[in-house]
Enzyme design. Structure first.
Site, mmCIF file in Angstrom:
data_model
loop_
_atom_site.group_PDB
_atom_site.id
_atom_site.type_symbol
_atom_site.label_atom_id
_atom_site.label_comp_id
_atom_site.label_asym_id
_atom_site.label_seq_id
_atom_site.Cartn_x
_atom_site.Cartn_y
_atom_site.Cartn_z
ATOM 1 N N GLY A 18 0.833 -1.208 0.000
ATOM 2 C CA GLY A 18 0.000 0.000 0.000
ATOM 3 C C GLY A 18 0.858 1.244 0.000
ATOM 4 N N GLY A 22 -0.983 7.708 0.342
ATOM 5 C CA GLY A 22 -1.306 7.840 1.762
ATOM 6 C C GLY A 22 -0.176 7.516 2.731
ATOM 7 C CB ILE A 23 -0.371 5.787 6.015
ATOM 8 C CG1 ILE A 23 -1.480 6.699 6.560
ATOM 9 C CG2 ILE A 23 0.569 5.369 7.139
ATOM 10 C CD1 ILE A 23 -2.559 5.964 7.361
ATOM 11 N N GLY A 24 1.244 4.654 3.524
ATOM 12 C CA GLY A 24 2.278 3.731 3.040
ATOM 13 C C GLY A 24 3.362 4.437 2.244
ATOM 14 C CB SER A 148 -7.974 1.134 12.240
ATOM 15 O OG SER A 148 -8.864 2.190 12.483
ATOM 16 C CE1 TYR A 174 -10.248 0.048 7.098
ATOM 17 C CE2 TYR A 174 -11.031 0.952 9.187
ATOM 18 C CZ TYR A 174 -10.048 0.844 8.207
ATOM 19 O OH TYR A 174 -8.861 1.543 8.363
#
Ligand code: NAD
Length: 290
Positions: A18, A22-24, A148, A174
């Site tokens: 990922g 974003g974060i990755g 999360s 999720y």
């Protein structure tokens, strides 16, 4: 205590899923800034190359990057990713299982598995199990999984893990997958204890990314994003877990803002963790003897 010495990851090989957004992407950039060799994983060649260009523009050195295209929703693709990685790299010091999805509607993967479970839990489960030999041969090595806070109030419903028999709910799917990330981390840590491999997971904070953008909650997410932290800040705990000597012997823990934090009660249910492991083995056809 901040540990920001540059080049502390020199000689380390890191695989980040990922990592085209974003974060990755920020985890990949941060590891490269610390001198690591970083292998990005993304579904499209174009997105991987464009992410690398973005990271290079931030000052990283080009020879520290490569990428492998893979779709974590497909078990065949995960197996191909592992084959490609092990044929090119003798070592793996840090595996970051970061790719994730939020799905408004129930969809099935090519393997006929509910998409959220497949990408957020079974993909990283299979990838990790298949890379364990490499991680073992590279110890001390670290496995980091992006979970999360959405795991809270959630349960693993073994009677209907893939939401076949009830109305699909994206938030529950999720949340269940993010609880699975913590249970997986704890059970993995137990199984690899004494090998020099550690496994930890973290909540990155509420981060301004595209995770929920294309869902029914897209507009609300966009509005709320104004108050979210940047992807760079969201990557901070992963970079800490990947590199800090403070956590070299810590394993099986859940972190928020660089601190070990108590997860939900369900996340500490060892029977649940073991059962999830067995079901994941069945659904992926992988068996880990450790
Ligand atoms: P993002 O959408 O930018 O990143 C998700 C990444 O996963 C993307 O690069 C995407 O291409 C990749 N991905 C999705 N499906 C894939 C597949 N089938 N195969 C390969 N790659 C795939 O969003 P993000 O917020 O950066 O999400 C990263 C992680 O952070 C996720 O695991 C998410 O659950 C977690 N997280 C995010 C937040 C937040 O507020 N953004 C909060 C808690 C946890």
């Amino acid at each position: 205590m901040q540990d920001t010495r540059r080049m502390k990851m020199q000689g380390k090989i890191c695989l980040v899923t990922g990592s085209t957004s974003g974060i990755g992407k920020e985890i990949a950039a941060g590891l490269a800034r610390m001198g690591a060799t970083v292998v990005l994983v993304g579904r499209s060649k174009e997105k991987c190359e464009s992410a690398i260009q973005d990271i290079l523009a931030g000052g990283a050195s080009a020879d520290t990057f490569s990428y492998i295209s893979a779709d974590l929703s497909s078990q065949k693709s995960v197996r191909q990713l592992v084959r490609e990685f092990v044929s090119n790299y003798d070592k793996l010091h840090v595996l970051v299982n970061n790719a994730g999805v939020f799905m408004s509607r129930r969809e099935l993967t090519v393997d006929g598995i509910e998409y959220t479970l497949a990408v957020n839990h079974l993909g990283p489960f299979l990838l990790t199990c298949l890379l364990l030999d490499r991680l073992n041969g590279s110890a001390p090595s670290r496995i980091i999984t992006t979970s999360s806070v959405a795991h809270r109030q959630m349960k693993i419903d073994f009677d209907d893990l893939q939401m076949k028999n009830r109305k699909y709910n994206g938030i529950s799917a999720y949340g269940q997958s993010k609880l699975a990330n913590i249970l997986f981390t704890r059970e993995l840590a137990r199984r690899v204890q004494g090998t020099g491999i550690t496994a930890n997971c973290f909540h990155p904070g509420a981060v301004r990314t595209g995770l929920v953008r294309n869902s029914v909650y897209g507009l609300a997410w966009k509005a709320a994003s104004l108050f979210f932290i940047s992807p760079q800040k969201g990557a901070d705990t992963a970079l800490y877990l990947a590199s800090s000597s403070e956590v070299e012997d810590v394993s099986g823990k859940y972190f928020v803002k660089r601190k070990q934090v108590q997860a939900s009660d369900a996340a500490y249910d060892d029977n649940l963790a073991e059962r999830l492991w067995k079901v994941s083995e069945e659904l992926t056809g992988v068996a880990l003897t450790q």
